[in-house]
Design a protein around this motif. Structure first.
Motif, mmCIF file in Angstrom:
data_model
loop_
_atom_site.group_PDB
_atom_site.id
_atom_site.type_symbol
_atom_site.label_atom_id
_atom_site.label_comp_id
_atom_site.label_asym_id
_atom_site.label_seq_id
_atom_site.Cartn_x
_atom_site.Cartn_y
_atom_site.Cartn_z
ATOM 1 N N SER A 95 0.847 -1.196 0.000
ATOM 2 C CA SER A 95 0.000 0.000 0.000
ATOM 3 C C SER A 95 0.874 1.235 0.000
ATOM 4 N N TYR A 115 -3.373 0.524 -3.594
ATOM 5 C CA TYR A 115 -3.320 -0.799 -2.979
ATOM 6 C C TYR A 115 -3.076 -1.851 -4.059
ATOM 7 N N LYS A 119 -4.475 -4.984 4.728
ATOM 8 C CA LYS A 119 -5.266 -4.102 3.877
ATOM 9 C C LYS A 119 -5.455 -2.758 4.564
ATOM 10 N N PRO A 120 -5.375 -1.662 3.825
ATOM 11 C CA PRO A 120 -5.650 -0.349 4.443
ATOM 12 C C PRO A 120 -7.088 -0.281 4.937
ATOM 13 N N ILE A 166 -3.272 0.503 8.560
ATOM 14 C CA ILE A 166 -3.355 -0.799 7.907
ATOM 15 C C ILE A 166 -4.141 -1.735 8.810
ATOM 16 N N VAL A 202 -4.988 6.283 -1.733
ATOM 17 C CA VAL A 202 -4.250 5.079 -1.422
ATOM 18 C C VAL A 202 -4.125 4.236 -2.680
#
Length: 237
Positions: free
Chosen positions: A35, A48, A73-74, A68, A46
């Motif tokens: 990310s 990703y 995953k953000p 995160i 963002v």
């Protein structure tokens, strides 16, 4: 990046071809998942990379922290995954009973999209109305769409009825759709004057008065110059 001044918080995906997106955000790292964050004013971007050769770009004015979450995953991606179902469901409902047709005219395509969205919104409002009124009968999508179509075409049909030279079969067909009585249709087919006037076709020496008038030119017209036709002949061109 421009943000509309609507005082609303948004979170959604964006495409890579936008000129405001830095080139560094369009290139993913070798690690998977990875990310990258970018911040400008009230907008957070963002980048990703969930798997190889795939990059997802998300923009948000609601979430500004670079956190995160689970599965690396953000939090912005997790929040989007929880809320994107509404948009997908709305698109599914629009395509279920779409009015779109094959066309190369992009204004028509926009118009078809507006009709589809209006149809779904009518169904939503109808459901909310029935729930507040404790109604036990819910209208089907077909019935709701028919009611919307009738609501949209009614002003146009009434406008056509004002055309005095409209064919009698079309006039009667529109009257049946609108639910007009035969008396109302007869009144529209044979316009009358408010006061009796001298017939425009008779000589002035006769001084013949009448309340009827010609549907086309609106001049006074007595019974001597009116033509009576049957239903079949009256509907012909």
């Amino acid at each position: 990046m421009y943000v509309p001044p609507y005082n609303m918080k948004i979170t959604g995906t964006t495409r890579k071809n936008k000129p405001d997106i830095p080139n560094q955000m369009k290139i993913g790292s070798r690690e998977v998942p990875a990310s990258s964050f970018c911040h400008s004013g009230d907008v957070t971007l963002v980048s990703y990379k969930p798997k190889k050769n795939k990059i997802v770009l998300l923009v948000s004015t609601k979430m500004t922290k670079f956190n995160i979450g689970e599965a690396r995953k953000p939090e912005m991606v997790l929040f989007y995954n929880k809320t994107k179902g509404g948009t997908d469901t709305f698109d599914k409902l629009c395509h279920a009973y779409t009015t779109a047709r094959a066309t190369n005219r992009w204004p028509m395509r926009f118009f078809f999209g507006m009709l589809d969205q209006a149809s779904v919104n009518v169904r939503i409002l109808e459901t909310c109305k029935n729930s507040r009124a404790d109604a036990t009968v819910n209208k089907s999508p077909q019935v709701t769409m028919k009611s919307l179509i009738f609501h949209l075409i009614t002003p146009y049909m009434r406008q056509r009825l004002e055309i005095n030279t409209l064919r009698i079969d079309l006039r009667r067909g529109i009257g049946m759709i609108l639910g007009l009585s035969p008396d109302d249709m007869l009144e529209e087919e044979r316009p009358k004057l408010l006061k009796r006037a001298r017939c425009a076709s008779c000589p002035s020496s006769k001084d013949k008065k009448t309340q009827m008038q010609c549907p086309s030119c609106k001049r006074p017209m007595c019974d001597d110059y009116r033509i009576y036709l049957c239903n079949e002949c009256g509907g012909c061109d």
